[in-house]
Design a protein around this motif. Structure first.
Motif, PDB file in Angstrom:
ATOM      1  N   MET B  32       1.538   1.278  -0.214  1.00  0.00           N
ATOM      2  CA  MET B  32       1.631   0.095   0.642  1.00  0.00           C
ATOM      3  C   MET B  32       1.141   0.454   2.033  1.00  0.00           C
ATOM      4  N   PHE B  33       0.577  -0.548   2.721  1.00  0.00           N
ATOM      5  CA  PHE B  33      -0.119  -0.317   3.986  1.00  0.00           C
ATOM      6  C   PHE B  33       0.200  -1.429   4.986  1.00  0.00           C
ATOM      7  N   TRP B  34       0.189  -1.050   6.254  1.00  0.00           N
ATOM      8  CA  TRP B  34       0.235  -2.033   7.332  1.00  0.00           C
ATOM      9  C   TRP B  34      -0.984  -1.865   8.224  1.00  0.00           C
ATOM     10  N   TYR B  35      -1.663  -2.992   8.493  1.00  0.00           N
ATOM     11  CA  TYR B  35      -2.814  -3.033   9.384  1.00  0.00           C
ATOM     12  C   TYR B  35      -2.564  -4.068  10.467  1.00  0.00           C
ATOM     13  N   ARG B  36      -3.292  -3.928  11.560  1.00  0.00           N
ATOM     14  CA  ARG B  36      -3.405  -5.028  12.503  1.00  0.00           C
ATOM     15  C   ARG B  36      -4.885  -5.382  12.625  1.00  0.00           C
ATOM     16  N   GLN B  37      -5.142  -6.681  12.790  1.00  0.00           N
ATOM     17  CA  GLN B  37      -6.511  -7.168  12.899  1.00  0.00           C
ATOM     18  C   GLN B  37      -6.699  -7.790  14.262  1.00  0.00           C
ATOM     19  N   ASP B  38      -7.673  -7.274  15.008  1.00  0.00           N
ATOM     20  CA  ASP B  38      -7.983  -7.792  16.329  1.00  0.00           C
ATOM     21  C   ASP B  38      -9.482  -8.060  16.418  1.00  0.00           C
ATOM     22  N   PRO B  39      -9.874  -9.085  17.164  1.00  0.00           N
ATOM     23  CA  PRO B  39     -11.300  -9.418  17.279  1.00  0.00           C
ATOM     24  C   PRO B  39     -12.113  -8.234  17.784  1.00  0.00           C
ATOM     25  N   GLY B  40     -13.220  -7.983  17.101  1.00  0.00           N
ATOM     26  CA  GLY B  40     -14.108  -6.899  17.511  1.00  0.00           C
ATOM     27  C   GLY B  40     -13.661  -5.517  17.061  1.00  0.00           C
ATOM     28  N   LEU B  41     -12.442  -5.426  16.546  1.00  0.00           N
ATOM     29  CA  LEU B  41     -11.919  -4.122  16.119  1.00  0.00           C
ATOM     30  C   LEU B  41     -11.658  -4.063  14.620  1.00  0.00           C
ATOM     31  N   GLY B  42     -11.655  -5.194  13.976  1.00  0.00           N
ATOM     32  CA  GLY B  42     -11.441  -5.219  12.539  1.00  0.00           C
ATOM     33  C   GLY B  42     -10.010  -4.887  12.179  1.00  0.00           C
ATOM     34  N   LEU B  43      -9.826  -4.281  11.010  1.00  0.00           N
ATOM     35  CA  LEU B  43      -8.502  -3.893  10.541  1.00  0.00           C
ATOM     36  C   LEU B  43      -8.262  -2.420  10.893  1.00  0.00           C
ATOM     37  N   ARG B  44      -7.184  -2.178  11.582  1.00  0.00           N
ATOM     38  CA  ARG B  44      -6.833  -0.801  11.936  1.00  0.00           C
ATOM     39  C   ARG B  44      -5.518  -0.429  11.254  1.00  0.00           C
ATOM     40  N   LEU B  45      -5.518   0.751  10.663  1.00  0.00           N
ATOM     41  CA  LEU B  45      -4.386   1.200   9.871  1.00  0.00           C
ATOM     42  C   LEU B  45      -3.268   1.707  10.781  1.00  0.00           C
ATOM     43  N   ILE B  46      -2.068   1.152  10.610  1.00  0.00           N
ATOM     44  CA  ILE B  46      -0.916   1.530  11.435  1.00  0.00           C
ATOM     45  C   ILE B  46      -0.094   2.614  10.734  1.00  0.00           C
ATOM     46  N   TYR B  47       0.382   2.286   9.553  1.00  0.00           N
ATOM     47  CA  TYR B  47       1.172   3.207   8.730  1.00  0.00           C
ATOM     48  C   TYR B  47       0.871   2.903   7.269  1.00  0.00           C
ATOM     49  N   PHE B  48       1.113   3.903   6.421  1.00  0.00           N
ATOM     50  CA  PHE B  48       1.058   3.656   4.997  1.00  0.00           C
ATOM     51  C   PHE B  48       2.098   4.497   4.275  1.00  0.00           C
ATOM     52  N   SER B  49       2.309   4.175   3.024  1.00  0.00           N
ATOM     53  CA  SER B  49       3.340   4.842   2.236  1.00  0.00           C
ATOM     54  C   SER B  49       2.850   4.980   0.810  1.00  0.00           C
ATOM     55  N   TYR B  50       2.992   6.176   0.256  1.00  0.00           N
ATOM     56  CA  TYR B  50       2.585   6.409  -1.120  1.00  0.00           C
ATOM     57  C   TYR B  50       3.755   6.335  -2.097  1.00  0.00           C
ATOM     58  N   ASP B  51       4.975   6.278  -1.556  1.00  0.00           N
ATOM     59  CA  ASP B  51       6.137   6.254  -2.451  1.00  0.00           C
ATOM     60  C   ASP B  51       7.360   5.850  -1.639  1.00  0.00           C
ATOM     61  N   VAL B  52       8.419   5.556  -2.337  1.00  0.00           N
ATOM     62  CA  VAL B  52       9.679   5.190  -1.676  1.00  0.00           C
ATOM     63  C   VAL B  52      10.093   6.317  -0.735  1.00  0.00           C
ATOM     64  N   LYS B  53      10.527   5.919   0.443  1.00  0.00           N
ATOM     65  CA  LYS B  53      11.019   6.832   1.482  1.00  0.00           C
ATOM     66  C   LYS B  53       9.936   7.761   2.032  1.00  0.00           C
ATOM     67  N   MET B  54       8.691   7.543   1.651  1.00  0.00           N
ATOM     68  CA  MET B  54       7.607   8.326   2.227  1.00  0.00           C
ATOM     69  C   MET B  54       6.819   7.453   3.180  1.00  0.00           C
ATOM     70  N   LYS B  55       6.311   8.045   4.242  1.00  0.00           N
ATOM     71  CA  LYS B  55       5.470   7.317   5.176  1.00  0.00           C
ATOM     72  C   LYS B  55       4.473   8.270   5.801  1.00  0.00           C
ATOM     73  N   GLU B  56       3.324   7.714   6.134  1.00  0.00           N
ATOM     74  CA  GLU B  56       2.269   8.489   6.770  1.00  0.00           C
ATOM     75  C   GLU B  56       1.733   7.685   7.942  1.00  0.00           C
ATOM     76  N   LYS B  57       1.417   8.357   9.029  1.00  0.00           N
ATOM     77  CA  LYS B  57       0.828   7.669  10.166  1.00  0.00           C
ATOM     78  C   LYS B  57      -0.627   7.340   9.871  1.00  0.00           C
TER      79      LYS B  57
END
Lengths: 111, 115
Positions: B32-57
Protein backbone atom coordinates in the motif's frame (compact mmCIF):
# COMPACT_ATOMS: atom_id res chain seq x y z
CA UNK A 1 15.08 15.83 -7.74
CA UNK A 2 12.57 14.03 -9.94
CA UNK A 3 13.80 10.73 -11.31
CA UNK A 4 11.01 10.55 -13.89
CA UNK A 5 10.42 13.57 -16.10
CA UNK A 6 7.64 14.47 -18.46
CA UNK A 7 8.75 17.71 -20.00
CA UNK A 8 5.58 18.51 -21.90
CA UNK A 9 2.83 19.64 -19.53
CA UNK A 10 0.26 19.57 -22.30
CA UNK A 11 -0.40 18.21 -25.78
CA UNK A 12 -3.24 18.90 -28.17
CA UNK A 13 -4.00 16.69 -31.19
CA UNK A 14 -6.80 16.29 -33.69
CA UNK A 15 -9.10 13.31 -33.49
CA UNK A 16 -7.82 10.45 -35.63
CA UNK A 17 -4.21 11.60 -35.49
CA UNK A 18 -1.37 10.11 -33.50
CA UNK A 19 -0.62 11.29 -29.95
CA UNK A 20 2.95 10.86 -28.74
CA UNK A 21 3.69 11.38 -25.06
CA UNK A 22 7.29 11.34 -23.91
CA UNK A 23 9.01 10.43 -20.67
CA UNK A 24 12.65 10.47 -19.54
CA UNK A 25 14.18 8.91 -16.45
CA UNK A 26 17.49 9.24 -14.68
CA UNK A 27 17.72 6.15 -12.49
CA UNK A 28 19.43 3.28 -14.32
CA UNK A 29 18.00 0.85 -11.75
CA UNK A 30 14.49 1.26 -13.14
CA UNK A 31 13.41 -1.95 -14.87
CA UNK A 32 9.63 -1.60 -15.08
CA UNK A 33 7.78 1.24 -16.74
CA UNK A 34 4.08 1.96 -16.71
CA UNK A 35 1.69 4.54 -18.07
CA UNK A 36 -1.35 5.66 -16.12
CA UNK A 37 -4.30 7.74 -17.25
CA UNK A 38 -6.15 10.12 -14.96
CA UNK A 39 -9.51 11.77 -15.42
CA UNK A 40 -10.57 14.69 -13.18
CA UNK A 41 -11.88 13.68 -9.75
CA UNK A 42 -10.69 10.09 -10.21
CA UNK A 43 -7.56 8.21 -9.23
CA UNK A 44 -5.07 7.21 -11.94
CA UNK A 45 -5.80 3.96 -13.77
CA UNK A 46 -3.25 1.65 -15.32
CA UNK A 47 -2.96 1.83 -19.09
CA UNK A 48 0.04 -0.09 -20.39
CA UNK A 49 3.50 -1.15 -19.28
CA UNK A 50 6.84 -2.46 -20.44
CA UNK A 51 9.81 -4.13 -18.80
CA UNK A 52 13.41 -3.38 -19.62
CA UNK A 53 13.87 -6.65 -21.52
CA UNK A 54 11.57 -5.34 -24.24
CA UNK A 55 11.64 -2.27 -26.45
CA UNK A 56 8.00 -2.26 -27.50
CA UNK A 57 4.65 -3.31 -26.09
CA UNK A 58 1.36 -2.91 -27.89
CA UNK A 59 -2.22 -3.05 -26.65
CA UNK A 60 -4.84 -2.03 -29.16
CA UNK A 61 -4.46 1.66 -29.96
CA UNK A 62 -1.71 2.08 -27.35
CA UNK A 63 1.97 1.31 -27.89
CA UNK A 64 4.81 1.99 -25.49
CA UNK A 65 8.38 2.21 -26.76
CA UNK A 66 11.44 1.96 -24.52
CA UNK A 67 14.93 3.17 -25.40
CA UNK A 68 16.97 2.04 -22.44
CA UNK A 69 20.26 3.50 -23.64
CA UNK A 70 18.63 6.93 -23.89
CA UNK A 71 16.58 6.39 -20.72
CA UNK A 72 13.52 7.40 -22.68
CA UNK A 73 10.09 5.97 -23.23
CA UNK A 74 7.11 7.11 -25.20
CA UNK A 75 3.43 6.31 -25.44
CA UNK A 76 1.79 6.35 -28.85
CA UNK A 77 -1.98 6.51 -29.20
CA UNK A 78 -3.31 5.94 -32.67
CA UNK A 79 -5.87 6.87 -33.71
CA UNK A 80 -6.54 9.40 -30.95
CA UNK A 81 -10.12 9.76 -29.74
CA UNK A 82 -11.80 12.54 -27.73
CA UNK A 83 -12.28 10.08 -24.86
CA UNK A 84 -8.49 9.83 -24.60
CA UNK A 85 -8.40 13.39 -23.26
CA UNK A 86 -6.90 13.03 -19.78
CA UNK A 87 -3.67 13.49 -17.85
CA UNK A 88 -1.11 10.77 -18.59
CA UNK A 89 1.50 9.84 -16.01
CA UNK A 90 4.66 7.91 -16.72
CA UNK A 91 5.91 5.71 -13.85
CA UNK A 92 9.05 3.67 -13.27
CA UNK A 93 10.07 1.07 -10.72
CA UNK A 94 13.37 -0.66 -9.85
CA UNK A 95 11.73 -3.63 -8.22
CA UNK A 96 8.18 -3.93 -9.54
CA UNK A 97 6.85 -2.69 -6.21
CA UNK A 98 7.38 0.97 -5.38
CA UNK A 99 7.20 3.44 -8.26
CA UNK A 100 8.19 6.97 -9.12
CA UNK A 101 5.91 9.10 -11.25
CA UNK A 102 6.43 11.97 -13.63
CA UNK A 103 4.62 15.28 -13.47
CA UNK A 104 2.05 14.25 -16.09
CA UNK A 105 1.05 15.43 -19.56
CA UNK A 106 -2.45 16.72 -20.20
CA UNK A 107 -3.66 15.38 -23.53
CA UNK A 108 -6.52 17.09 -25.32
CA UNK A 109 -7.98 15.38 -28.38
CA UNK A 110 -10.08 17.77 -30.43
CA UNK A 111 -13.04 16.46 -32.46
CA UNK B 1 -12.70 -5.47 -9.39
CA UNK B 2 -10.14 -4.02 -7.04
CA UNK B 3 -11.56 -1.31 -4.91
CA UNK B 4 -9.51 1.24 -3.02
CA UNK B 5 -11.54 3.63 -0.93
CA UNK B 6 -10.47 6.76 0.88
CA UNK B 7 -12.34 8.10 3.88
CA UNK B 8 -13.04 11.57 2.53
CA UNK B 9 -13.13 13.24 -0.89
CA UNK B 10 -12.71 16.73 0.56
CA UNK B 11 -11.28 17.83 3.88
CA UNK B 12 -10.64 21.27 5.35
CA UNK B 13 -8.43 21.57 8.42
CA UNK B 14 -6.72 24.32 10.35
CA UNK B 15 -2.99 24.80 10.79
CA UNK B 16 -1.69 22.75 13.68
CA UNK B 17 -4.50 20.20 13.66
CA UNK B 18 -3.77 16.47 13.60
CA UNK B 19 -5.20 14.95 10.44
CA UNK B 20 -5.95 11.32 9.66
CA UNK B 21 -6.45 10.10 6.10
CA UNK B 22 -7.73 6.56 5.86
CA UNK B 23 -7.39 4.11 2.98
CA UNK B 24 -8.94 0.66 2.66
CA UNK B 25 -8.46 -1.92 -0.11
CA UNK B 26 -10.51 -5.05 -0.58
CA UNK B 27 -8.25 -7.27 -2.70
CA UNK B 28 -5.84 -8.63 -0.10
CA UNK B 29 -2.93 -6.66 -1.56
CA UNK B 30 0.33 -6.73 0.37
CA UNK B 31 1.59 -3.33 -0.81
CA UNK B 32 0.00 0.00 0.00
CA UNK B 33 1.17 3.51 -0.87
CA UNK B 34 0.46 7.14 -0.12
CA UNK B 35 1.16 9.87 -2.68
CA UNK B 36 0.45 13.55 -2.94
CA UNK B 37 -0.33 15.16 -6.28
CA UNK B 38 0.58 18.77 -6.92
CA UNK B 39 0.49 20.75 -10.18
CA UNK B 40 3.76 20.53 -12.07
CA UNK B 41 5.13 17.92 -9.67
CA UNK B 42 2.96 14.92 -10.45
CA UNK B 43 2.61 12.15 -7.89
CA UNK B 44 5.23 12.08 -5.17
CA UNK B 45 5.63 9.08 -2.90
CA UNK B 46 5.21 9.86 0.81
CA UNK B 47 5.26 6.44 2.49
CA UNK B 48 4.63 2.86 1.53
CA UNK B 49 4.15 -0.47 3.24
CA UNK B 50 4.86 -4.00 2.08
CA UNK B 51 3.16 -5.73 5.00
CA UNK B 52 1.24 -5.21 8.21
CA UNK B 53 3.17 -3.09 10.71
CA UNK B 54 5.86 -2.38 8.12
CA UNK B 55 6.51 1.03 6.64
CA UNK B 56 9.08 2.60 4.38
CA UNK B 57 9.79 6.25 3.71
CA UNK B 58 9.19 7.51 0.23
CA UNK B 59 10.64 10.67 -1.26
CA UNK B 60 8.82 13.26 0.88
CA UNK B 61 8.05 11.74 4.32
CA UNK B 62 8.72 14.90 6.34
CA UNK B 63 5.67 16.05 8.29
CA UNK B 64 3.86 12.73 7.79
CA UNK B 65 3.60 9.39 9.51
CA UNK B 66 1.69 6.22 8.66
CA UNK B 67 0.06 3.29 10.36
CA UNK B 68 -0.71 -0.18 9.07
CA UNK B 69 -2.29 -2.30 11.76
CA UNK B 70 -4.37 -4.40 9.37
CA UNK B 71 -3.53 -5.64 5.91
CA UNK B 72 -6.42 -3.85 4.24
CA UNK B 73 -5.98 -0.46 5.92
CA UNK B 74 -3.22 2.14 5.57
CA UNK B 75 -3.52 5.46 7.37
CA UNK B 76 -1.65 8.67 6.65
CA UNK B 77 -1.21 11.02 9.60
CA UNK B 78 -0.33 14.69 9.53
CA UNK B 79 0.86 15.30 13.07
CA UNK B 80 0.51 19.09 12.84
CA UNK B 81 -1.01 20.22 9.57
CA UNK B 82 0.62 23.11 7.75
CA UNK B 83 -0.54 25.14 4.76
CA UNK B 84 2.13 23.58 2.51
CA UNK B 85 0.41 20.23 3.03
CA UNK B 86 -2.61 21.44 1.10
CA UNK B 87 -2.75 18.93 -1.72
CA UNK B 88 -4.52 16.00 -3.33
CA UNK B 89 -3.66 12.79 -1.48
CA UNK B 90 -3.87 9.49 -3.32
CA UNK B 91 -3.73 6.01 -1.84
CA UNK B 92 -2.83 2.94 -3.90
CA UNK B 93 -2.38 -0.79 -3.42
CA UNK B 94 -0.73 -3.63 -5.35
CA UNK B 95 0.31 -7.23 -5.03
CA UNK B 96 3.82 -8.03 -3.88
CA UNK B 97 5.59 -8.03 -7.29
CA UNK B 98 2.62 -10.07 -8.47
CA UNK B 99 3.63 -10.38 -12.07
CA UNK B 100 5.70 -8.84 -14.82
CA UNK B 101 3.72 -5.62 -14.60
CA UNK B 102 2.73 -4.92 -11.06
CA UNK B 103 0.15 -2.21 -11.52
CA UNK B 104 -1.03 -0.14 -8.61
CA UNK B 105 -4.72 0.47 -8.05
CA UNK B 106 -5.62 3.94 -6.86
CA UNK B 107 -8.37 5.38 -4.73
CA UNK B 108 -10.27 8.50 -5.86
CA UNK B 109 -8.14 10.85 -3.78
CA UNK B 110 -8.70 13.24 -0.86
CA UNK B 111 -8.45 16.94 -1.54
CA UNK B 112 -7.04 18.39 1.70
CA UNK B 113 -7.04 22.12 2.34
CA UNK B 114 -5.15 23.45 5.35
CA UNK B 115 -6.14 26.97 6.35
Amino acid sequence: DQQVKQNSPSLSVQEGRISILNCDYTNSMFDYFLWYKKYPAEGPTFLISISSIKDKNEDGRFTVFLNKSAKHLSLHIVPSQPGDSAVYFCAASPNNNDMRFGAGTRLTVKP
Amino acid sequence: DVKVTQSSRYLVKRTGEKVFLECVQDMDHENMFWYRQDPGLGLRLIYFSYDVKMKEKGDIPEGYSVSREKKERFSLILESASTNQTSMYLCASSLRAGGPYNEQFFGPGTRLTVL
